[in-house]
Scaffold this motif. Structure first.
Motif, short mmCIF file in Angstrom:
data_model
loop_
_atom_site.label_atom_id
_atom_site.label_comp_id
_atom_site.label_asym_id
_atom_site.label_seq_id
_atom_site.Cartn_x
_atom_site.Cartn_y
_atom_site.Cartn_z
N VAL A 234 0.94 -1.27 0.08
CA VAL A 234 -0.08 -0.07 0.08
C VAL A 234 1.03 1.33 -0.14
O VAL A 234 1.97 1.29 0.67
CB VAL A 234 -0.93 -0.05 1.26
N HIS A 235 0.31 2.23 -0.88
CA HIS A 235 1.09 3.60 -0.74
C HIS A 235 0.67 4.41 0.40
O HIS A 235 -0.32 4.24 0.82
CB HIS A 235 1.07 4.23 -2.19
N PRO A 236 1.65 5.19 0.82
CA PRO A 236 1.41 6.02 2.12
C PRO A 236 0.12 7.13 1.61
O PRO A 236 -0.75 7.34 2.61
CB PRO A 236 2.57 7.07 2.18
N GLU A 237 0.00 7.47 0.40
CA GLU A 237 -1.04 8.22 0.18
C GLU A 237 -2.56 7.50 0.26
O GLU A 237 -3.39 8.38 0.54
CB GLU A 237 -0.82 8.71 -1.23
N GLU A 238 -2.50 6.34 -0.06
CA GLU A 238 -3.79 5.42 0.29
C GLU A 238 -4.14 5.35 1.65
O GLU A 238 -5.45 5.28 2.02
CB GLU A 238 -3.50 4.11 -0.45
N ILE A 239 -3.02 5.19 2.59
CA ILE A 239 -3.45 5.48 3.90
C ILE A 239 -4.12 6.74 4.29
O ILE A 239 -5.04 7.10 5.12
CB ILE A 239 -2.46 5.00 4.96
N ALA A 240 -3.59 7.66 3.58
CA ALA A 240 -3.76 9.10 4.04
C ALA A 240 -5.33 9.32 3.41
O ALA A 240 -5.83 10.08 4.24
CB ALA A 240 -2.81 10.11 3.11
N ALA A 241 -5.49 8.58 2.61
CA ALA A 241 -6.86 8.99 1.98
C ALA A 241 -7.90 8.22 3.11
O ALA A 241 -8.96 9.10 3.21
CB ALA A 241 -7.22 8.48 0.58
N ALA A 242 -7.50 7.39 3.75
CA ALA A 242 -8.60 6.72 4.67
C ALA A 242 -8.58 7.76 6.19
O ALA A 242 -9.44 7.93 6.68
CB ALA A 242 -7.92 5.43 5.24
N VAL A 243 -7.32 8.35 6.24
CA VAL A 243 -7.26 9.32 7.44
C VAL A 243 -8.09 10.40 7.24
O VAL A 243 -8.85 10.82 8.18
CB VAL A 243 -5.93 9.61 7.73
N ALA A 244 -8.08 10.96 6.12
CA ALA A 244 -8.90 12.09 5.51
C ALA A 244 -10.47 11.86 5.68
O ALA A 244 -11.23 12.55 6.27
CB ALA A 244 -8.43 12.54 4.18
N PHE A 245 -10.74 10.87 5.26
CA PHE A 245 -12.10 10.15 5.33
C PHE A 245 -12.71 10.28 6.72
O PHE A 245 -13.73 10.81 7.33
CB PHE A 245 -12.27 8.82 4.72
N LEU A 246 -11.78 9.56 7.55
CA LEU A 246 -12.27 9.27 9.18
C LEU A 246 -12.33 10.79 9.88
O LEU A 246 -13.21 10.96 10.63
CB LEU A 246 -11.39 8.41 9.96
N ALA A 247 -11.63 11.64 9.30
CA ALA A 247 -11.63 13.06 9.97
C ALA A 247 -12.78 13.79 9.24
O ALA A 247 -12.98 14.90 9.87
CB ALA A 247 -10.29 13.74 9.66
N SER A 248 -13.28 13.56 8.09
CA SER A 248 -14.24 14.21 7.50
C SER A 248 -15.74 14.41 8.29
O SER A 248 -15.78 13.30 9.02
CB SER A 248 -14.33 13.95 6.10
N ASP A 249 -16.77 15.27 7.85
CA ASP A 249 -17.82 14.96 8.42
C ASP A 249 -18.67 13.61 7.69
O ASP A 249 -19.64 13.28 8.33
CB ASP A 249 -18.74 16.13 7.77
N GLU A 250 -18.05 13.24 6.43
CA GLU A 250 -18.54 12.02 5.94
C GLU A 250 -18.46 10.79 6.93
O GLU A 250 -19.22 9.64 6.66
CB GLU A 250 -17.82 11.68 4.69
N ALA A 251 -17.66 10.77 7.91
CA ALA A 251 -17.61 9.90 8.82
C ALA A 251 -18.10 10.18 10.31
O ALA A 251 -17.58 9.49 11.16
CB ALA A 251 -16.12 9.43 8.99
N ALA A 252 -19.08 10.77 10.02
CA ALA A 252 -19.51 11.37 11.63
C ALA A 252 -20.37 10.32 12.23
O ALA A 252 -20.87 10.63 13.42
CB ALA A 252 -20.56 12.64 11.21
N PHE A 253 -20.83 9.11 11.52
CA PHE A 253 -21.54 8.12 12.27
C PHE A 253 -20.56 6.79 12.36
O PHE A 253 -21.26 5.73 12.64
CB PHE A 253 -22.68 7.75 11.52
#
Length: 270
Positions: A234-253
């Motif tokens: 896995v590339h670091p940027e692919e992990i970063a995308a998951a971090v950005a998702f969990l930090a976002s409002d889309e992961a609010a539940f």
């Protein structure tokens, strides 16, 4: 936190309910990322900054922390750098306070710092190495999260994100210091989530497979690829995308969950 504050903190953001394309943006939020001077941590910091967050680059190596922060600023983001040994409780607590003071609070705490693990069996496991990995993977996140609580409670979208490992879920029968510390870290994540989810503080973990960084020695790359159905690391940027998702409002539940990013490695039992 009052009942009214708890109620507000637990409400679904309007951006999610409206499926707004702005939901992924992190403008106005403040993130502290450990081990962010290089590798995957650097990728997390750059992506969160690109999404609009102000980021604190925390790394035991102050030079690489400063270099990453400088790159982010050059790219138009907002960043500060701190050289800190987060396994020292007093230093970890001062680090959080300093970040909150300099950047104006704290919304996102990413526990990314880690060490290269040794591939040893039980009889060869060194006590000092074992204790060092427990310190970085368990003690430091505990210190930092506890110190961050007053600021997270003031945030409208508080997040704590652990960068764990697929080995925290399925041990490989050796590398005791790494495996045990990562399993303990998942226990810490779930316990924190259960205690603070009612306050709207969302705590989750990402479990990558082997990441294409300097932490994976060249001689391990091909053997690791053989265990991954997608046939690559896995590339670091692919992990970063998951971090950005969990930090976002889309992961609010999403709370107390483990998000595997491993190319299907768990499907074959690694």
């Amino acid at each position: 936190m009052s009942n009214s504050q708890k109620s507000l903190a637990c409400q679904a953001p309007e951006s999610v309910l409206n499926l707004s394309p702005e939901a992924q943006k992190l403008s106005g939020r403040i993130a502290l990322i450990t081990g962010a001077g290089r590798g995957a941590g650097r990728a997390h910091a750059r992506l969160l900054a690109a999404r609009g967050a102000a980021v604190a680059i925390v790394d035991i190596d102050e030079d690489v922390a400063r270099a990453t922060a400088a790159d982010i600023v050059e790219e138009g983001g907002r960043a500060i750098a701190l050289g800190v040994d987060i396994t020292d409780r007093a230093l970890a607590e001062r680090c959080v306070a300093h970040v909150a003071e300099q950047l104006g609070g704290l919304d996102i705490l990413v526990h990314n710092a880690g060490l290269i693990y040794s591939m040893t069996g039980l009889e060869q496991t060194d006590d000092a190495n074992f204790n060092r990995l427990l310190a970085i993977n368990v003690h430091a996140p505990l210190y930092l999260t506890r110190a961050a609580l007053p600021y997270l409670r003031q945030s409208r979208a508080p997040r704590v994100i652990f960068i764990n490992s697929q080995w925290g879920q399925v041990p490989d029968g050796h590398s005791y210091a790494y495996m045990v510390s990562k399993a303990a870290q998942l226990g810490l994540m779930k316990t924190l989530s259960k205690e603070f989810v009612s306050e709207g503080i969302l705590v989750n973990a990402i479990t990558p497979g082997a990441i294409l960084t300097r932490m994976v020695p060249d001689e391990y790359i091909e053997p690791e690829k053989a265990n991954i159905p997608l046939g690559r690391l896995v590339h670091p940027e692919e992990i970063a995308a998951a971090v950005a998702f969990l930090a976002s409002d889309e992961a609010a539940f999403i709370a107390g969950q483990v998000l595997p990013v491993n190319g299907g490695a768990l499907l074959v039992g690694i």
